[in-house]
Enzyme design. Structure first.
Site, PDB file in Angstrom:
ATOM      1  N   GLU A   1      34.972  50.730  38.806  1.00  0.00           N
ATOM      2  CA  GLU A   1      35.027  50.254  40.192  1.00  0.00           C
ATOM      3  C   GLU A   1      36.443  50.497  40.677  1.00  0.00           C
ATOM      4  O   GLU A   1      37.370  49.775  40.322  1.00  0.00           O
ATOM      5  CB  GLU A   1      34.669  48.757  40.236  1.00  0.00           C
ATOM      6  CG  GLU A   1      34.828  48.133  41.598  1.00  0.00           C
ATOM      7  CD  GLU A   1      34.807  46.601  41.540  1.00  0.00           C
ATOM      8  OE1 GLU A   1      34.092  46.009  40.709  1.00  0.00           O
ATOM      9  OE2 GLU A   1      35.531  45.981  42.350  1.00  0.00           O
TER      10      GLU A   1
ATOM     11  N   LYS B   1      28.424  39.595  43.367  1.00  0.00           N
ATOM     12  CA  LYS B   1      29.622  39.397  42.549  1.00  0.00           C
ATOM     13  C   LYS B   1      29.971  37.909  42.629  1.00  0.00           C
ATOM     14  O   LYS B   1      29.822  37.299  43.693  1.00  0.00           O
ATOM     15  CB  LYS B   1      30.749  40.256  43.134  1.00  0.00           C
ATOM     16  CG  LYS B   1      32.107  40.052  42.511  1.00  0.00           C
ATOM     17  CD  LYS B   1      33.102  41.085  43.044  1.00  0.00           C
ATOM     18  CE  LYS B   1      34.500  40.791  42.529  1.00  0.00           C
ATOM     19  NZ  LYS B   1      35.411  41.921  42.683  1.00  0.00           N
TER      20      LYS B   1
ATOM     21  N   ARG C   1      42.491  48.915  47.186  1.00  0.00           N
ATOM     22  CA  ARG C   1      43.682  48.082  47.342  1.00  0.00           C
ATOM     23  C   ARG C   1      44.915  48.942  47.392  1.00  0.00           C
ATOM     24  O   ARG C   1      46.004  48.453  47.593  1.00  0.00           O
ATOM     25  CB  ARG C   1      43.857  47.200  46.097  1.00  0.00           C
ATOM     26  CG  ARG C   1      43.066  45.979  46.139  1.00  0.00           C
ATOM     27  CD  ARG C   1      43.181  45.314  44.811  1.00  0.00           C
ATOM     28  NE  ARG C   1      41.872  44.847  44.495  1.00  0.00           N
ATOM     29  CZ  ARG C   1      41.594  44.016  43.535  1.00  0.00           C
ATOM     30  NH1 ARG C   1      42.549  43.559  42.768  1.00  0.00           N
ATOM     31  NH2 ARG C   1      40.370  43.642  43.329  1.00  0.00           N
TER      32      ARG C   1
HETATM   33  C1  3PG Z   1      38.730  41.777  41.156  1.00  0.00           C
HETATM   34  O1  3PG Z   1      39.098  42.221  42.190  1.00  0.00           O
HETATM   35  O2  3PG Z   1      37.529  41.817  40.862  1.00  0.00           O
HETATM   36  C2  3PG Z   1      39.723  41.075  40.295  1.00  0.00           C
HETATM   37  O3  3PG Z   1      41.009  41.422  40.617  1.00  0.00           O
HETATM   38  C3  3PG Z   1      39.499  41.232  38.844  1.00  0.00           C
HETATM   39  O4  3PG Z   1      39.989  40.098  38.285  1.00  0.00           O
HETATM   40  P1  3PG Z   1      40.655  40.111  36.831  1.00  0.00           P
HETATM   41  O5  3PG Z   1      41.934  40.882  37.003  1.00  0.00           O
HETATM   42  O6  3PG Z   1      40.872  38.673  36.473  1.00  0.00           O
HETATM   43  O7  3PG Z   1      39.703  40.810  35.909  1.00  0.00           O
END
Ligand code: 3PG
Length: 180
Positions: free
Chosen positions: A32, A120, A36
Site C-alpha cells: 500500500e 480499515k 503522503r
Molecule cells: C497507516 O497509515 O496505516 C499507519 O501509518 C500505519 O501505522 P503503523 O506505522 O503503526 O503500522
C-alpha cells in the site's frame, strides 16, 4: 485478498524498487503505497511496471482527485484513513476495492450505505484493538476489518486469528523486510 498489507512510505523514488523487492523476498506480494509523499503517484506507476505480479495499491488517499491519480498510476486497491464518499464513488466507477477507515458504528453504517463491507480499522491500537473489533462485530457481522496502526509482530497472530479480520496493515512489514 492479501492477509498482510505493508504500509509503504516512499520518500525518494529510488527507494521503490529496494522496498518492493525486499517485501517480495520476505514473502509479501502486496504494497500500500501512501499518498503522503510527493512521489507517491510516480512510485505506484514504477511499482506496477517493475512488479506486475504484486498487488500494488494506494494508501492515505483522502480525496477524489488523489484517487483518480492513484488509479491512473495503476493502483489495484485504495485505502483511506477515514471514509470519503467521493473516493468511494471513484472506486466504484473503476470497479476497484476501497477500504475506508471506520472505527465507530456511525462510520461503519456510512460505509454499508455505500456498499462497502471491508473497512480499515485505524489507528487500531488507539481505538481499542481486538476488543473493539469483537464488540463491533456483534451489530455488524457482515463487516470485515483491516486493523492498522500499532500492529506488530507481537499482536499480528491474535488479530489474524479473529475471523472478522480480513487482513492486517502496518509499516512494520517494511522495516522487517529491509532489516533482514
Ligand atoms: C497507516 O497509515 O496505516 C499507519 O501509518 C500505519 O501505522 P503503523 O506505522 O503503526 O503500522
Amino acid at each position: 485478498m492479501d492477509k498482510l498489507i505493508p504500509v509503504v512510505v516512499i520518500k525518494e523514488i529510488e527507494d521503490t524498487e529496494k522496498i518492493l523487492s525486499a517485501l517480495k523476498k520476505n514473502g509479501i506480494d502486496c504494497a500500500e503505497i501512501t499518498f503522503r509523499t510527493s512521489c507517491a503517484e510516480e512510485a505506484i506507476k514504477l511499482a506496477c511496471s517493475k512488479f506486475p505480479d504484486m498487488n500494488v495499491g494506494a494508501g492515505t488517499v483522502i480525496n477524489s482527485e488523489q484517487c483518480e491519480k492513484a488509479i491512473a498510476a495503476g493502483a489495484k486497491f485504495i485505502v483511506s484513513p477515514g471514509l470519503s464518499a467521493g473516493v468511494a464513488g471513484v472506486c466504484k466507477k473503476h470497479n476497484l476495492p476501497y477500504y475506508p477507515g471506520c472505527v465507530t458504528p456511525t462510520e461503519i453504517m456510512a460505509a454499508l450505505e455505500l456498499g462497502i463491507t471491508t473497512v480499515k480499522f485505524f489507528p487500531a491500537n488507539i481505538y481499542g484493538g481486538l476488543k473493539a473489533l469483537k464488540a463491533l462485530s456483534a451489530p455488524f457481522p457482515q463487516i470485515k476489518f483491516i486493523p492498522t496502526g500499532g500492529v506488530n509482530r507481537d499482536n499480528l497472530e491474535e488479530f489474524l486469528a479473529f475471523d472478522k479480520v480480513a487482513a492486517v496493515g502496518g509499516s512494520f512489514f517494511v522495516d522487517e523486510a529491509l532489516n533482514k
